[in-house]
Design a protein around this motif. Structure first.
Motif, PDB file in Angstrom:
ATOM      1  N   VAL A 110       0.851  -1.183   0.000  1.00 16.83           N
ATOM      2  CA  VAL A 110       0.000   0.000   0.000  1.00 16.83           C
ATOM      3  C   VAL A 110       0.889   1.235   0.000  1.00 16.83           C
ATOM      4  N   LYS A 111       0.769   2.059  -1.054  1.00 13.20           N
ATOM      5  CA  LYS A 111       1.554   3.286  -1.151  1.00 13.20           C
ATOM      6  C   LYS A 111       0.715   4.460  -0.673  1.00 13.20           C
ATOM      7  N   VAL A 112       1.292   5.237   0.270  1.00  5.09           N
ATOM      8  CA  VAL A 112       0.614   6.389   0.851  1.00  5.09           C
ATOM      9  C   VAL A 112       1.534   7.599   0.747  1.00  5.09           C
ATOM     10  N   ARG A 113       0.981   8.705   0.215  1.00  2.00           N
ATOM     11  CA  ARG A 113       1.736   9.956   0.115  1.00  2.00           C
ATOM     12  C   ARG A 113       1.221  10.879   1.213  1.00  2.00           C
ATOM     13  N   GLY A 114       2.140  11.527   1.911  1.00  5.39           N
ATOM     14  CA  GLY A 114       1.685  12.462   2.939  1.00  5.39           C
ATOM     15  C   GLY A 114       2.843  13.128   3.657  1.00  5.39           C
ATOM     16  N   LYS A 115       2.522  14.267   4.232  1.00  5.23           N
ATOM     17  CA  LYS A 115       3.483  15.027   5.034  1.00  5.23           C
ATOM     18  C   LYS A 115       2.809  15.408   6.337  1.00  5.23           C
ATOM     19  N   GLY A 116       3.616  15.783   7.286  1.00  3.87           N
ATOM     20  CA  GLY A 116       3.103  16.297   8.550  1.00  3.87           C
ATOM     21  C   GLY A 116       2.275  15.288   9.311  1.00  3.87           C
ATOM     22  N   GLU A 117       1.097  15.751   9.783  1.00  2.00           N
ATOM     23  CA  GLU A 117       0.243  14.926  10.632  1.00  2.00           C
ATOM     24  C   GLU A 117      -0.285  13.684   9.910  1.00  2.00           C
ATOM     25  N   ASN A 118      -0.572  13.786   8.614  1.00  5.23           N
ATOM     26  CA  ASN A 118      -1.027  12.616   7.860  1.00  5.23           C
ATOM     27  C   ASN A 118       0.044  11.541   7.822  1.00  5.23           C
ATOM     28  N   ARG A 119       1.290  11.964   7.695  1.00  2.00           N
ATOM     29  CA  ARG A 119       2.418  11.012   7.673  1.00  2.00           C
ATOM     30  C   ARG A 119       2.529  10.287   9.015  1.00  2.00           C
ATOM     31  N   ALA A 122      -0.403   7.872   9.416  1.00  2.00           N
ATOM     32  CA  ALA A 122      -0.232   6.677   8.586  1.00  2.00           C
ATOM     33  C   ALA A 122       0.719   5.697   9.271  1.00  2.00           C
ATOM     34  N   LEU A 123       1.795   6.195   9.833  1.00  2.00           N
ATOM     35  CA  LEU A 123       2.747   5.324  10.544  1.00  2.00           C
ATOM     36  C   LEU A 123       2.109   4.715  11.791  1.00  2.00           C
ATOM     37  N   ARG A 124       1.316   5.484  12.499  1.00  2.00           N
ATOM     38  CA  ARG A 124       0.652   4.993  13.709  1.00  2.00           C
ATOM     39  C   ARG A 124      -0.333   3.870  13.353  1.00  2.00           C
ATOM     40  N   LEU A 125      -1.131   4.086  12.319  1.00  2.00           N
ATOM     41  CA  LEU A 125      -2.079   3.056  11.894  1.00  2.00           C
ATOM     42  C   LEU A 125      -1.361   1.812  11.377  1.00  2.00           C
ATOM     43  N   ALA A 126      -0.285   2.023  10.642  1.00  2.00           N
ATOM     44  CA  ALA A 126       0.482   0.879  10.138  1.00  2.00           C
ATOM     45  C   ALA A 126       0.990   0.035  11.302  1.00  2.00           C
ATOM     46  N   ASP A 127       1.453   0.680  12.345  1.00  2.00           N
ATOM     47  CA  ASP A 127       1.926  -0.046  13.522  1.00  2.00           C
ATOM     48  C   ASP A 127       0.783  -0.826  14.168  1.00  2.00           C
ATOM     49  N   ARG A 132       4.405  -3.383   7.736  1.00  2.00           N
ATOM     50  CA  ARG A 132       5.826  -2.998   7.731  1.00  2.00           C
ATOM     51  C   ARG A 132       6.076  -1.940   6.672  1.00  2.00           C
ATOM     52  N   VAL A 133       6.957  -1.005   6.988  1.00  2.00           N
ATOM     53  CA  VAL A 133       7.403  -0.043   5.985  1.00  2.00           C
ATOM     54  C   VAL A 133       8.476  -0.737   5.166  1.00  2.00           C
ATOM     55  N   ILE A 134       8.242  -0.882   3.851  1.00  2.00           N
ATOM     56  CA  ILE A 134       9.238  -1.535   3.000  1.00  2.00           C
ATOM     57  C   ILE A 134       9.917  -0.550   2.054  1.00  2.00           C
ATOM     58  N   ASP A 135       9.391   0.691   2.006  1.00  2.00           N
ATOM     59  CA  ASP A 135      10.028   1.744   1.231  1.00  2.00           C
ATOM     60  C   ASP A 135       9.562   3.071   1.804  1.00  2.00           C
ATOM     61  N   ALA A 136      10.492   4.028   1.887  1.00  2.00           N
ATOM     62  CA  ALA A 136      10.131   5.336   2.414  1.00  2.00           C
ATOM     63  C   ALA A 136      10.899   6.418   1.675  1.00  2.00           C
ATOM     64  N   THR A 137      10.192   7.495   1.382  1.00  2.00           N
ATOM     65  CA  THR A 137      10.816   8.712   0.863  1.00  2.00           C
ATOM     66  C   THR A 137      10.343   9.834   1.781  1.00  2.00           C
ATOM     67  N   VAL A 138      10.788  11.062   1.527  1.00  2.00           N
ATOM     68  CA  VAL A 138      10.352  12.170   2.377  1.00  2.00           C
ATOM     69  C   VAL A 138       8.874  12.490   2.158  1.00  2.00           C
ATOM     70  N   GLU A 139       8.284  11.990   1.065  1.00  2.00           N
ATOM     71  CA  GLU A 139       6.879  12.281   0.784  1.00  2.00           C
ATOM     72  C   GLU A 139       5.959  11.065   0.771  1.00  2.00           C
ATOM     73  N   SER A 140       6.503   9.848   0.888  1.00  2.00           N
ATOM     74  CA  SER A 140       5.628   8.670   0.781  1.00  2.00           C
ATOM     75  C   SER A 140       6.187   7.471   1.523  1.00  2.00           C
ATOM     76  N   PHE A 141       5.296   6.501   1.710  1.00  2.00           N
ATOM     77  CA  PHE A 141       5.649   5.196   2.278  1.00  2.00           C
ATOM     78  C   PHE A 141       5.035   4.122   1.399  1.00  2.00           C
ATOM     79  N   SER A 154      -9.793  -3.043   5.666  1.00  2.00           N
ATOM     80  CA  SER A 154      -9.883  -2.015   6.717  1.00  2.00           C
ATOM     81  C   SER A 154      -8.681  -1.086   6.676  1.00  2.00           C
ATOM     82  N   PHE A 155      -7.489  -1.646   6.511  1.00  2.00           N
ATOM     83  CA  PHE A 155      -6.267  -0.840   6.451  1.00  2.00           C
ATOM     84  C   PHE A 155      -6.319   0.115   5.255  1.00  2.00           C
ATOM     85  N   ILE A 156      -6.720  -0.389   4.111  1.00  2.00           N
ATOM     86  CA  ILE A 156      -6.811   0.438   2.902  1.00  2.00           C
ATOM     87  C   ILE A 156      -7.824   1.568   3.112  1.00  2.00           C
ATOM     88  N   ALA A 157      -8.968   1.251   3.709  1.00  2.00           N
ATOM     89  CA  ALA A 157      -9.992   2.269   3.960  1.00  2.00           C
ATOM     90  C   ALA A 157      -9.468   3.379   4.869  1.00  2.00           C
TER      91      ALA A 157
END
Length: 182
Positions: A110-119, A122-127, A132-141, A154-157
């Motif tokens: 699942v690729k998610v783009r976000g900055k700030g609070e959304n980022r 997204a990490l909190r929900l993923a946990d 697992r984070v398998i790729d990360a950039t400054v703007e996406s996971f 549910s995760f996708i929603a």
């Protein structure tokens, strides 16, 4: 020739039969064209495939397992199983949903783009979902998540309002619990 309204060659399903989700495990010869024949059976009769996975399972015997998630009334599911059993390259058909205790899993990226609070969210929900984070950039996971299909849905929603960009899913795989094979 037109068929009068309400007339069909197929018996009507009793009104009490609800549409159910079933997972079928089909052992077939591992040879060219087998998957096309199985898919053709579904397409030719208007049955839908919700998920499809295929992999060789016994190299020495040249056998593959096709796992199909489909929906239908109990009568339609029985028709599907009987029609699959009649195909020449099919060795066994097991409805994993009713055959006994089983395990069904799916994997999604699942690729998610976000900055700030959304980022951060997204990490909190993923946990919480054990993704697992398998790729990360400054703007996406890109998250990797495994589990039952409803968990992945549910995760996708939850990721949708946070900047969901793309989803890639494997489809359902299933295996019976216990020491016995299929």
């Amino acid at each position: 020739m037109s068929v009068p309204a309400g007339t069909t060659h197929y018996p009507a399903a009793p009104a009490s039969q609800a549409v159910e989700q079933h997972t079928l495990s089909v052992i077939v010869d591992n040879e060219p064209g087998v998957l096309a024949r199985v898919i053709g059976l579904f397409a030719g009769r208007g049955y839908n495939i919700d998920s499809l996975t295929v992999s060789e399972t016994e190299h020495e015997k040249h056998l593959s397992r096709i796992t199909i998630a489909t929906r239908g009334t109990p009568m339609v599911i029985e028709q599907i199983k009987h029609q699959l059993e009649r195909l020449v390259p099919v060795h066994r058909v097991v409805d994993v949903t009713v055959a006994g205790p089983s395990i069904e899993r799916e994997l999604a990226m699942v690729k998610v783009r976000g900055k700030g609070e959304n980022r951060v969210e997204a990490l909190r929900l993923a946990d919480a979902f054990r993704a697992r984070v398998i790729d990360a950039t400054v703007e996406s996971f890109v998250f990797e998540i495994t589990g039952a299909s409803d968990k992945i849905e549910s995760f996708i929603a939850l990721m949708l309002p946070l900047g969901l960009v793309e989803v890639s899913r494997t489809g359902v795989v299933a295996i019976a619990r216990g020491p016995e094979g299929m």
